[in-house]
Every structure is written in C-alpha cells, then in structure tokens.
Write a protein that holds these residues in place. Structure first.
Motif, mmCIF file in Angstrom:
data_model
loop_
_atom_site.group_PDB
_atom_site.id
_atom_site.type_symbol
_atom_site.label_atom_id
_atom_site.label_comp_id
_atom_site.label_asym_id
_atom_site.label_seq_id
_atom_site.Cartn_x
_atom_site.Cartn_y
_atom_site.Cartn_z
ATOM 1 N N HIS A 30 0.860 -11.828 -14.772
ATOM 2 C CA HIS A 30 2.424 -11.649 -14.170
ATOM 3 C C HIS A 30 2.150 -10.067 -13.806
ATOM 4 C CE1 HIS A 30 3.727 -15.307 -15.655
ATOM 5 N NE2 HIS A 30 3.323 -15.150 -16.825
ATOM 6 N N ALA A 31 3.248 -9.799 -12.916
ATOM 7 C CA ALA A 31 3.443 -8.097 -12.478
ATOM 8 C C ALA A 31 3.715 -7.559 -13.852
ATOM 9 C CB ALA A 31 3.980 -8.131 -11.205
ATOM 10 N N THR A 32 3.269 -6.385 -14.290
ATOM 11 C CA THR A 32 3.852 -5.635 -15.286
ATOM 12 C C THR A 32 4.841 -4.765 -15.089
ATOM 13 O OG1 THR A 32 2.060 -3.869 -14.907
ATOM 14 C CG2 THR A 32 1.688 -5.705 -16.642
ATOM 15 N N ALA A 33 5.514 -4.637 -13.506
ATOM 16 C CA ALA A 33 6.522 -3.918 -13.201
ATOM 17 C C ALA A 33 6.818 -4.283 -11.849
ATOM 18 C CB ALA A 33 6.312 -2.193 -13.320
ATOM 19 N N SER A 34 8.009 -4.075 -11.564
ATOM 20 C CA SER A 34 8.374 -4.401 -10.122
ATOM 21 C C SER A 34 7.685 -3.282 -9.074
ATOM 22 C CB SER A 34 9.902 -4.255 -10.053
ATOM 23 O OG SER A 34 10.284 -2.835 -10.223
ATOM 24 N N GLY A 35 7.341 -3.674 -7.931
ATOM 25 C CA GLY A 35 6.731 -2.879 -6.807
ATOM 26 C C GLY A 35 6.480 -3.749 -5.676
ATOM 27 N N THR A 36 5.541 -3.075 -4.448
ATOM 28 C CA THR A 36 5.149 -3.802 -3.501
ATOM 29 C C THR A 36 3.919 -4.050 -3.508
ATOM 30 O OG1 THR A 36 6.993 -2.358 -2.350
ATOM 31 C CG2 THR A 36 4.978 -3.258 -1.094
ATOM 32 N N VAL A 37 3.500 -4.817 -3.085
ATOM 33 C CA VAL A 37 1.745 -5.597 -3.073
ATOM 34 C C VAL A 37 1.192 -4.780 -1.753
ATOM 35 C CG1 VAL A 37 0.188 -7.584 -2.747
ATOM 36 C CG2 VAL A 37 2.521 -7.871 -3.967
ATOM 37 N N THR A 38 0.217 -3.791 -2.381
ATOM 38 C CA THR A 38 -0.728 -3.086 -1.403
ATOM 39 C C THR A 38 -2.123 -3.738 -0.997
ATOM 40 O OG1 THR A 38 -1.603 -1.804 -3.166
ATOM 41 C CG2 THR A 38 0.580 -1.072 -2.024
ATOM 42 N N ILE A 39 -2.613 -4.567 -2.046
ATOM 43 C CA ILE A 39 -3.919 -5.313 -1.809
ATOM 44 C C ILE A 39 -3.572 -6.618 -2.362
ATOM 45 C CG2 ILE A 39 -6.230 -5.210 -2.438
ATOM 46 C CD1 ILE A 39 -6.282 -2.316 -2.643
ATOM 47 N N ALA A 40 -4.226 -7.963 -1.402
ATOM 48 C CA ALA A 40 -4.186 -8.841 -1.913
ATOM 49 C C ALA A 40 -5.407 -9.871 -1.393
ATOM 50 C CB ALA A 40 -2.857 -9.907 -1.724
ATOM 51 N N GLY A 41 -6.562 -9.609 -2.125
ATOM 52 C CA GLY A 41 -7.869 -10.467 -1.522
ATOM 53 C C GLY A 41 -9.092 -10.027 -2.313
ATOM 54 N N GLY A 81 -16.317 -5.558 -6.835
ATOM 55 C CA GLY A 81 -16.602 -6.211 -8.172
ATOM 56 C C GLY A 81 -15.550 -6.585 -8.676
ATOM 57 N N TYR A 82 -14.319 -6.244 -8.126
ATOM 58 C CA TYR A 82 -12.902 -7.131 -8.788
ATOM 59 C C TYR A 82 -12.811 -8.441 -8.280
ATOM 60 C CZ TYR A 82 -11.217 -2.195 -9.478
ATOM 61 O OH TYR A 82 -11.065 -0.784 -9.854
ATOM 62 N N GLY A 83 -13.691 -8.793 -7.438
ATOM 63 C CA GLY A 83 -13.528 -10.006 -6.933
ATOM 64 C C GLY A 83 -12.200 -10.377 -6.146
ATOM 65 N N LYS A 84 -11.425 -11.468 -6.547
ATOM 66 C CA LYS A 84 -10.077 -11.666 -6.083
ATOM 67 C C LYS A 84 -9.103 -10.640 -6.899
ATOM 68 C CE LYS A 84 -10.652 -16.359 -4.325
ATOM 69 N NZ LYS A 84 -10.041 -17.680 -4.262
ATOM 70 N N MET A 85 -8.811 -9.682 -6.190
ATOM 71 C CA MET A 85 -7.809 -8.944 -6.678
ATOM 72 C C MET A 85 -6.300 -8.357 -6.192
ATOM 73 S SD MET A 85 -6.969 -5.277 -6.717
ATOM 74 C CE MET A 85 -8.424 -4.175 -5.903
ATOM 75 N N VAL A 86 -5.344 -8.190 -6.895
ATOM 76 C CA VAL A 86 -4.037 -7.608 -6.403
ATOM 77 C C VAL A 86 -3.655 -6.274 -6.781
ATOM 78 C CG1 VAL A 86 -1.580 -8.282 -6.518
ATOM 79 C CG2 VAL A 86 -3.223 -10.230 -6.107
ATOM 80 N N GLU A 87 -3.420 -5.418 -5.844
ATOM 81 C CA GLU A 87 -2.900 -4.096 -6.394
ATOM 82 C C GLU A 87 -1.347 -3.977 -5.948
ATOM 83 O OE1 GLU A 87 -5.206 0.150 -5.770
ATOM 84 O OE2 GLU A 87 -3.645 -0.291 -4.344
ATOM 85 N N ILE A 88 -0.471 -3.580 -7.151
ATOM 86 C CA ILE A 88 0.765 -3.194 -6.731
ATOM 87 C C ILE A 88 1.304 -1.678 -6.877
ATOM 88 C CG2 ILE A 88 3.236 -3.920 -7.684
ATOM 89 C CD1 ILE A 88 1.836 -6.403 -8.555
ATOM 90 N N ASP A 89 1.793 -1.319 -5.828
ATOM 91 C CA ASP A 89 2.219 0.006 -5.953
ATOM 92 C C ASP A 89 3.916 0.093 -6.599
ATOM 93 O OD1 ASP A 89 2.959 2.879 -5.622
ATOM 94 O OD2 ASP A 89 3.119 2.719 -3.486
ATOM 95 N N HIS A 90 3.906 0.770 -7.498
ATOM 96 C CA HIS A 90 5.175 0.993 -8.484
ATOM 97 C C HIS A 90 5.854 2.087 -8.149
ATOM 98 C CE1 HIS A 90 3.899 -2.566 -10.784
ATOM 99 N NE2 HIS A 90 2.786 -1.922 -10.937
#
Length: 434
Positions: free
Chosen positions: A342-353, A357-366
């Motif tokens: 789950h996302a720990t805070a609201s925001g916008t997805v900047t990376i999804a792939g 070394g992260y493998g499949k990773m999601v980054e969220i800008d809050h």
C-alpha cells in the motif's frame, strides 16, 4: 318668634291647670279632715256607734267636693279619678309637646349630624378599600410584568444557546453542546391565574428559577465544550508540527492553488464572548485540518497490513549478496509473495517498472520534496502519472531484482536524499496511534 309665643302660652296654661287642680284637692280634703276629727273625738268619749257610722258616711259622702268662687261641686269616686287622670294626661301631653317644640331643631340637627358622620365614615372606608385594591392590583401587575420580563429573557437565552449549539456543528455530541427542550411560554390564562393567586405566582417563580439554572448549566457546558475543542485542535496541531519538525519538513507552507478576497470575520454583537471563543476554535480547527491535509502527503503509514516482520533496517550493513559493508537505503519487510503493498501517503506515480537492483519498483512523489519507493515487487498495479491516495494498493510483494527472498524494500527520500523510513513510521505511531 311665633314658636316662642306658643311655648309661653302653653306653659302658662299648664301652670294654671296645675294650680286649679291643687286648690280643688285642698278644698276636698278640708271637710273630710274635719269630719274625721269629730269622729275620732266621739269614739274617744264613748259616742254611740250609730253616730260614728253616720259621721263616716258624711265624710265619705263629702270626700270628693270641689269648691270654686263660693260654689261646691261634688263628684263620685269614679268621676273624680277620671277627671284627675284626664288632667294628668293633658298635663303630660302638654309637657311632651312643649318639650318637642322646644328641642325639635336640636334633635333634628343631632340626627342629621349623626347620619352625616356615619356617611362620611362609610365613604372613608370605601375609599380606603379602593386604595388597598389599587395597591394590590398594582403590585400584582408589577409581579406579572416582572414574570413576563424574566420569561422573555429566558426565551432569548434559550434561542441564543440553540444558535450556539447550531454554530458548534453537528459533529459534536448534543449532550456536550447543551441541547435543551423547548420552553413552553406562559399563556394568558396562566398569567391571569398567577395575578389572582400568590401561591401560583410563587410556583411560576420557582419554575422560572429552575429553568434559569438549567440554562446556566447548558451555557457552562457549551463554554466548556468550546474550551475542550480548542485544546484538542491546538494539541493536534502542536503534535503534527512537532512530528514534521522532527522529520525535517515544513509545516507552515501555504496551501497550493488557493486564494480569494480577504473578508474579516464578524462577531455577533449580542454574544461577543461566545463568538470570540468560537472564532478561536474555528481557527484552531482550520489549522489542524490544514496540517492533517499535509500529513496525507507525508509517508507515515505502514506499507503492509498486519504485523510487519522487519528483516533489515536502514543504515550501514553487510551486503547479503557480496557480504561487504554497504549502505542500506531503506527497510526490508519480509512477507509472502503476492501480499498487497500500500501507498504510505497520497501522491503521483513517477516510476512504475523495472529499475536495476530494485527489480519491479514503484516510486510516488508526495510533494514538498518527499518521495517513497517500493522495490522487489512481483506485480505492479499502477501506471506512471496515476494519482494514488494513502493506503491504495500499488503492487504485490515479490523477490525481483537484487534479492535473496520475498520481501519489500521500502525507501523514503527527502529532496532526493535517502532518510530513515523508521522516523516516519514512528511519527505515524505517535500521531495516529498505530
């Protein structure tokens, strides 16, 4: 003058009649006394009984003789006493008439004066009773006016308290704000009955007193509720500011995309104390609400539900693959493949792939320079540019990338620099209580 002449004539007639009666009686008594003396002498010298009887007869026969001007008139016993009674009655009547004529005016004046005195006494008594009735009526009207003024004041206070309860909002417990039952006004028949009965007036006064005490308690509860609300909002704002300060984040930044004309707040003139207290509460609530909205974009929540098994903390560690000292830029949470992340805070997805070394990773800008990363996912459920809310699922736990087993690599960055995510999680524990 004629009355005095009549009175003098009547008095002279009465005196003449009295003198005539006295002379008559004296002339009648003298022969009788002489005859009685002769009879006494004869009886003393031994006279003949026949002579005594004859003498007594003569005395009796001459006992009622009236002499006047050399003439004598004899009367029998009955006629004599009738004459005497007539003379006495006439004398009494003459005396009574003379007395009445002499004192009639005085008697009439006395009677009239007595009647006038009684009339004045009755009029004074009636005037006193009217004055007493007027005083009683005035006092009762004054009491009724005081009752009505008191009732109007209580009605105004009730209306004011009800408007206060409405101003406090529907989110507060009515028992706290002090909602009360409507007051039934005193109807006109009840007011008339109160004017006529002191006991009922006392009863109405007691009811109004109890109602006033109830309104005082309601007002006190409302003031206490305002104070408690203000303290609660201010404490919450202080707690959030303290947490943000510990995290190195700003807490006084202006809200984005906001503005408008400045309109000063007006306080009701009839309830300024409550209005100012309510204004302070609203300011504290707005401040706490703004800070709470700021927290929505601060990663304070846990990325996984349930009990979290932390397998590797943030900081320097021995790398699990090359077994050399290395900097661990996040926290690893052990779990089962496919567990929701789950996302720990609201925001916008900047990376999804895939990201090295992260493998499949999601980054969220809050926003405010804060971003979070979720690595080693087995599945990604969001796309770049998506707006996510706090607690929304962004992927599934896995072991992709540089990993030795299923786990989540959770990372927090502030202005591009990695920070310990545990500080944010601890702050969330303090603010949200878990």
């Amino acid at each position: 003058m004629s009355q005095r002449t009549a009175r003098s004539h009547q008095t002279a007639a009465f005196q003449h009649s009295s003198q005539y009666a006295v002379r008559t009686l004296r002339s009648a008594k003298e022969p009788a006394q002489q005859a009685a003396k002769q009879a006494t002498k004869r009886s003393t010298h031994g006279a003949d009984p026949h002579d005594y009887a004859e003498a007594s007869g003569r005395v009796g026969a001459s006992a009622y003789t009236i002499g006047h001007a050399g003439k004598q008139v004899r009367f029998g016993p009955v006629a004599f006493w009738i004459a005497v009674g007539t003379v006495v009655i006439m004398a009494a009547w003459s005396l009574t008439s003379a007395t009445y004529l002499a004192f009639r005016d005085d008697v009439l004046r006395s009677l009239i004066a007595r009647q006038a005195e009684q009339q004045f006494g009755y009029e004074d008594r009636i005037a006193e009773m009217r004055a007493q009735i007027d005083r009683t009526t005035s006092r009762q009207l004054l009491d009724q006016e005081q009752f009505e003024q008191k009732l109007d004041e209580l009605m105004r206070r009730q209306s004011l308290l009800e408007s206060r309860a409405t101003a406090l909002g529907g989110g507060v417990d009515p028992a706290t704000t002090g909602s009360i039952k409507p007051v039934k006004p005193v109807t006109e028949p009840a007011a008339s009955s109160a004017r006529g009965d002191r006991g009922k007036q006392s009863s109405i006064g007691a009811i109004l007193g109890r109602l006033e005490a109830s309104l005082d308690r309601v007002e006190h509860r409302q003031a206490l509720a305002l104070s408690q609300m203000q303290d609660r909002y201010e404490n919450k704002a202080r707690q959030i500011r303290s947490a943000l300060a510990q995290l190195g984040l700003k807490s006084d930044a202006a809200a984005a995309a906001s503005g408008g004309p400045f309109v000063p707040v007006k306080v009701a003139p009839n309830d300024q104390a409550f209005g100012r207290a309510l204004l302070r509460v609203n300011v504290a609530r707005a401040d706490a609400s703004a800070l709470s909205n700021t927290l929505l974009k601060v990663p304070l929540r846990k990325p996984m539900t349930g009990d979290i098994d932390e397998s590797s903390p943030f900081g320097i560690r021995t790398d699990p693959i090359v077994h050399e000292a290395a900097m661990h830029t996040g926290i690893d949470f052990r779990g089962d493949t496919g567990d929701p992340i789950h996302a720990t805070a609201s925001g916008t997805v900047t990376i999804a792939g895939w990201s090295g070394g992260y493998g499949k990773m999601v980054e969220i800008d809050h926003g405010n320079g804060v971003a979070t990363r979720y690595g080693h996912l087995s599945q990604i459920d969001v796309d770049v540019g998506d707006t996510v809310r706090s607690g929304q699922t962004v992927g599934k736990l896995g072991s992709t990338g540089r990993s030795t087993g299923p786990h989540l690599h959770y990372e927090v960055r502030v202005k591009g620099e990695v920070v310990d995510p545990q500080k944010f999680l601890d702050a969330g524990e303090r603010i949200f209580g878990g």
